[in-house]
Design a protein around this motif. Structure first.
Motif, PDB file in Angstrom:
ATOM      1  N   ASP A 133     -84.330  69.772 136.652  1.00 37.55           N
ATOM      2  CA  ASP A 133     -85.008  70.425 136.172  1.00 37.55           C
ATOM      3  C   ASP A 133     -84.557  70.390 134.311  1.00 37.55           C
ATOM      4  OD1 ASP A 133     -86.889  72.243 134.158  1.00 37.55           O
ATOM      5  OD2 ASP A 133     -85.451  74.630 135.629  1.00 37.55           O
ATOM      6  N   GLN A 134     -84.625  69.271 134.387  1.00 40.83           N
ATOM      7  CA  GLN A 134     -84.859  68.450 132.641  1.00 40.83           C
ATOM      8  C   GLN A 134     -84.465  70.106 131.365  1.00 40.83           C
ATOM      9  OE1 GLN A 134     -83.173  65.999 131.983  1.00 40.83           O
ATOM     10  NE2 GLN A 134     -82.754  66.774 129.510  1.00 40.83           N
ATOM     11  N   SER A 135     -85.819  71.003 131.696  1.00 43.94           N
ATOM     12  CA  SER A 135     -85.786  72.180 130.012  1.00 43.94           C
ATOM     13  C   SER A 135     -84.668  73.284 130.870  1.00 43.94           C
ATOM     14  CB  SER A 135     -87.414  72.339 130.736  1.00 43.94           C
ATOM     15  OG  SER A 135     -87.724  73.074 131.936  1.00 43.94           O
ATOM     16  N   GLY A 136     -84.592  73.056 131.963  1.00 41.17           N
ATOM     17  CA  GLY A 136     -83.605  74.081 132.154  1.00 41.17           C
ATOM     18  C   GLY A 136     -82.579  73.682 132.075  1.00 41.17           C
ATOM     19  N   PHE A 137     -82.009  72.752 132.371  1.00 36.40           N
ATOM     20  CA  PHE A 137     -80.604  71.173 131.478  1.00 36.40           C
ATOM     21  C   PHE A 137     -80.821  71.767 130.314  1.00 36.40           C
ATOM     22  CE2 PHE A 137     -77.679  68.416 130.306  1.00 36.40           C
ATOM     23  CZ  PHE A 137     -76.602  68.278 131.195  1.00 36.40           C
ATOM     24  N   THR A 138     -81.479  71.286 129.660  1.00 35.76           N
ATOM     25  CA  THR A 138     -81.404  71.307 128.497  1.00 35.76           C
ATOM     26  C   THR A 138     -81.578  72.864 127.311  1.00 35.76           C
ATOM     27  OG1 THR A 138     -83.109  69.599 128.149  1.00 35.76           O
ATOM     28  CG2 THR A 138     -82.653  71.272 126.114  1.00 35.76           C
ATOM     29  N   ALA A 139     -81.774  74.109 128.457  1.00 36.26           N
ATOM     30  CA  ALA A 139     -81.295  75.292 128.162  1.00 36.26           C
ATOM     31  C   ALA A 139     -80.124  75.574 127.881  1.00 36.26           C
ATOM     32  CB  ALA A 139     -82.172  76.328 128.389  1.00 36.26           C
ATOM     33  N   LEU A 140     -79.318  75.412 129.363  1.00 36.28           N
ATOM     34  CA  LEU A 140     -77.925  75.734 129.693  1.00 36.28           C
ATOM     35  C   LEU A 140     -77.298  74.783 128.669  1.00 36.28           C
ATOM     36  CD1 LEU A 140     -78.650  75.766 133.243  1.00 36.28           C
ATOM     37  CD2 LEU A 140     -77.273  77.457 131.572  1.00 36.28           C
ATOM     38  N   HIS A 141     -77.529  73.642 128.796  1.00 30.93           N
ATOM     39  CA  HIS A 141     -76.788  72.862 127.443  1.00 30.93           C
ATOM     40  C   HIS A 141     -76.152  73.713 126.050  1.00 30.93           C
ATOM     41  CE1 HIS A 141     -74.854  69.232 125.881  1.00 30.93           C
ATOM     42  NE2 HIS A 141     -75.389  68.915 124.701  1.00 30.93           N
ATOM     43  N   ASP A 142     -77.941  73.577 125.195  1.00 27.96           N
ATOM     44  CA  ASP A 142     -77.764  74.749 124.114  1.00 27.96           C
ATOM     45  C   ASP A 142     -77.357  76.237 124.219  1.00 27.96           C
ATOM     46  OD1 ASP A 142     -79.461  72.933 123.097  1.00 27.96           O
ATOM     47  OD2 ASP A 142     -80.909  74.376 124.095  1.00 27.96           O
ATOM     48  N   TYR A 143     -77.079  76.630 125.746  1.00 24.60           N
ATOM     49  CA  TYR A 143     -76.126  77.760 125.866  1.00 24.60           C
ATOM     50  C   TYR A 143     -74.678  77.747 126.002  1.00 24.60           C
ATOM     51  CZ  TYR A 143     -75.196  82.485 128.189  1.00 24.60           C
ATOM     52  OH  TYR A 143     -74.280  83.545 127.962  1.00 24.60           O
ATOM     53  N   PHE A 144     -74.070  76.792 126.301  1.00 23.01           N
ATOM     54  CA  PHE A 144     -73.191  76.069 126.561  1.00 23.01           C
ATOM     55  C   PHE A 144     -71.954  75.535 125.089  1.00 23.01           C
ATOM     56  CE2 PHE A 144     -70.143  72.155 126.338  1.00 23.01           C
ATOM     57  CZ  PHE A 144     -69.007  72.304 127.505  1.00 23.01           C
ATOM     58  N   LEU A 145     -73.086  75.198 124.254  1.00 22.00           N
ATOM     59  CA  LEU A 145     -72.634  75.236 122.732  1.00 22.00           C
ATOM     60  C   LEU A 145     -72.836  75.834 122.292  1.00 22.00           C
ATOM     61  CD1 LEU A 145     -74.657  71.203 122.141  1.00 22.00           C
ATOM     62  CD2 LEU A 145     -72.548  72.119 122.377  1.00 22.00           C
ATOM     63  N   ASP A 146     -73.741  77.167 121.982  1.00 20.09           N
ATOM     64  CA  ASP A 146     -73.584  77.973 121.499  1.00 20.09           C
ATOM     65  C   ASP A 146     -72.455  79.370 121.235  1.00 20.09           C
ATOM     66  OD1 ASP A 146     -76.243  77.372 120.022  1.00 20.09           O
ATOM     67  OD2 ASP A 146     -77.143  78.272 121.890  1.00 20.09           O
ATOM     68  N   ARG A 147     -72.152  79.157 123.053  1.00 19.11           N
ATOM     69  CA  ARG A 147     -71.016  79.928 123.124  1.00 19.11           C
ATOM     70  C   ARG A 147     -69.427  79.703 122.923  1.00 19.11           C
ATOM     71  NH1 ARG A 147     -69.783  83.881 124.199  1.00 19.11           N
ATOM     72  NH2 ARG A 147     -69.327  84.732 126.220  1.00 19.11           N
ATOM     73  N   LEU A 148     -69.391  78.176 123.281  1.00 23.85           N
ATOM     74  CA  LEU A 148     -68.346  77.300 123.193  1.00 23.85           C
ATOM     75  C   LEU A 148     -67.713  76.897 122.483  1.00 23.85           C
ATOM     76  CD1 LEU A 148     -67.749  75.630 126.818  1.00 23.85           C
ATOM     77  CD2 LEU A 148     -67.448  78.423 126.413  1.00 23.85           C
ATOM     78  N   VAL A 149     -68.821  76.100 121.102  1.00 20.93           N
ATOM     79  CA  VAL A 149     -68.319  75.595 119.902  1.00 20.93           C
ATOM     80  C   VAL A 149     -67.983  76.561 118.723  1.00 20.93           C
ATOM     81  CG1 VAL A 149     -69.123  74.654 117.790  1.00 20.93           C
ATOM     82  CG2 VAL A 149     -70.331  73.555 119.941  1.00 20.93           C
ATOM     83  N   PRO A 150     -68.390  78.148 118.425  1.00 23.29           N
ATOM     84  CA  PRO A 150     -67.781  78.828 117.738  1.00 23.29           C
ATOM     85  C   PRO A 150     -66.626  79.179 118.045  1.00 23.29           C
ATOM     86  CG  PRO A 150     -70.147  79.464 118.293  1.00 23.29           C
ATOM     87  CD  PRO A 150     -69.253  78.444 119.435  1.00 23.29           C
ATOM     88  N   VAL A 151     -66.451  79.797 119.766  1.00 28.48           N
ATOM     89  CA  VAL A 151     -64.656  79.667 119.953  1.00 28.48           C
ATOM     90  C   VAL A 151     -63.895  79.076 120.123  1.00 28.48           C
ATOM     91  CG1 VAL A 151     -63.271  80.130 122.200  1.00 28.48           C
ATOM     92  CG2 VAL A 151     -65.383  81.321 122.161  1.00 28.48           C
ATOM     93  N   CYS A 152     -63.937  76.912 120.240  1.00 29.51           N
ATOM     94  CA  CYS A 152     -63.278  76.472 119.817  1.00 29.51           C
ATOM     95  C   CYS A 152     -63.369  76.120 117.968  1.00 29.51           C
ATOM     96  CB  CYS A 152     -63.695  75.245 120.413  1.00 29.51           C
ATOM     97  SG  CYS A 152     -62.622  73.813 119.558  1.00 29.51           S
ATOM     98  N   ALA A 153     -63.834  76.407 116.730  1.00 27.15           N
ATOM     99  CA  ALA A 153     -63.964  76.740 116.182  1.00 27.15           C
ATOM    100  C   ALA A 153     -63.058  77.738 115.136  1.00 27.15           C
ATOM    101  CB  ALA A 153     -65.237  76.670 115.078  1.00 27.15           C
ATOM    102  N   ASP A 154     -63.237  78.840 115.615  1.00 28.56           N
ATOM    103  CA  ASP A 154     -62.116  79.499 115.717  1.00 28.56           C
ATOM    104  C   ASP A 154     -60.914  79.592 116.010  1.00 28.56           C
ATOM    105  OD1 ASP A 154     -64.048  81.450 114.802  1.00 28.56           O
ATOM    106  OD2 ASP A 154     -64.728  82.957 115.919  1.00 28.56           O
ATOM    107  N   LEU A 155     -60.757  78.577 116.703  1.00 28.03           N
ATOM    108  CA  LEU A 155     -59.506  78.647 117.087  1.00 28.03           C
ATOM    109  C   LEU A 155     -58.788  76.955 116.501  1.00 28.03           C
ATOM    110  CD1 LEU A 155     -59.666  78.755 121.630  1.00 28.03           C
ATOM    111  CD2 LEU A 155     -58.070  79.859 119.733  1.00 28.03           C
ATOM    112  N   LEU A 156     -59.654  76.555 116.239  1.00 34.67           N
ATOM    113  CA  LEU A 156     -59.000  75.563 114.988  1.00 34.67           C
ATOM    114  C   LEU A 156     -58.989  76.239 114.025  1.00 34.67           C
ATOM    115  CD1 LEU A 156     -61.761  73.052 115.989  1.00 34.67           C
ATOM    116  CD2 LEU A 156     -58.829  72.664 116.318  1.00 34.67           C
ATOM    117  N   SER A 157     -59.477  77.036 112.728  1.00 37.62           N
ATOM    118  CA  SER A 157     -59.570  78.018 112.187  1.00 37.62           C
ATOM    119  C   SER A 157     -58.044  78.337 111.730  1.00 37.62           C
ATOM    120  CB  SER A 157     -60.946  78.701 111.590  1.00 37.62           C
ATOM    121  OG  SER A 157     -61.892  77.944 111.194  1.00 37.62           O
ATOM    122  N   ALA A 158     -57.371  78.730 112.972  1.00 34.24           N
ATOM    123  CA  ALA A 158     -56.471  79.829 112.605  1.00 34.24           C
ATOM    124  C   ALA A 158     -55.179  78.823 112.984  1.00 34.24           C
ATOM    125  CB  ALA A 158     -56.481  81.139 114.082  1.00 34.24           C
ATOM    126  N   ALA A 159     -55.173  78.016 113.468  1.00 34.08           N
ATOM    127  CA  ALA A 159     -54.122  76.510 113.628  1.00 34.08           C
ATOM    128  C   ALA A 159     -54.281  76.287 112.308  1.00 34.08           C
ATOM    129  CB  ALA A 159     -54.355  76.221 114.295  1.00 34.08           C
TER     130      ALA A 159
END
Length: 208
Positions: A133-159
């Motif tokens: 379900d390409q549209s459903g997968f795209t939505a989940l991929h966006d969710y993946f990025l929206d949730r995890l990229v900021p967390v990784c960015a915070d960890l990098l910034s702290a280091a």
């Protein structure tokens, strides 16, 4: 003026309403608990048996009936999507906790990357199924990025702020690099994606 017995009936109704009001949050809490238990059970079963595992196996592991499972997730696609989001959420929520408890920001980053690797390696066919379900997968991929990229960015910034690592690596770049190191790991028991990811994260350290 109230008729005889009217006040008693009114008081009884009031008490019943109060009991109903107080019971509602408890029912919602139980429902949330059941849902979380089902998601954890489904994730574990998916790891060992794949996303086509029998629903009864998931319900049994969660300690509930199949009817309870179907009330929360009417279709297998609903369950798969919910498991994916649940695992992403767990990984995202671990970031701040690790940053608060680890000895250094870099140590927190390494531990978080381990969790990220585990997520990528053990989701066993989730991405392949969702691509149907390409549209459903795209939505989940966006969710993946929206949730995890900021967390990784915070960890990098702290280091970076602690003077532990270089400041020229972006969160998305790091996650993509780790993702590439995980390709094929689920099909090769001898492939240690965690170790390679640790080498990558250690390579971020500032040189004297």
């Amino acid at each position: 003026m109230r008729r005889p017995g009217e006040r008693a009936r009114s008081d009884a109704v009031s008490e019943s309403e109060q009991r109903g009001t107080s019971a509602a949050p408890s029912r919602r809490k139980d429902a949330r608990r059941n849902k979380e238990t089902l998601l954890d059970a489904a994730a574990a079963v998916f790891v060992t048996s794949g996303v086509d595992a029998p629903v009864r196996d998931i319900a049994a592991r969660a300690g509930v009936g199949t009817g309870t499972l179907y009330r929360h997730f009417p279709t297998r696609a609903d369950l798969i999507i919910a498991v994916y989001r649940h695992q992403v959420d767990a990984c995202a929520e671990a970031g701040p906790a690790l940053l608060a408890e680890a000895a250094t920001p870099h140590a927190a980053l390494r531990r978080w990357i381990d969790l990220f690797v585990d997520f990528l390696v053990t989701k066993h066919g989730l991405a392949a199924v969702l691509r149907s379900d390409q549209s459903g997968f795209t939505a989940l991929h966006d969710y993946f990025l929206d949730r995890l990229v900021p967390v990784c960015a915070d960890l990098l910034s702290a280091a970076v702020a602690a003077g532990e690592i270089r400041d020229d690596v972006q969160a998305l770049t790091l996650l993509r690099g780790v993702g590439n190191l995980c390709i094929g790991a689920e099909n090769d028991p001898g492939y240690d994606a965690r170790r390679l990811a640790a080498v990558l994260v250690d390579g971020l350290r500032r040189t004297p």
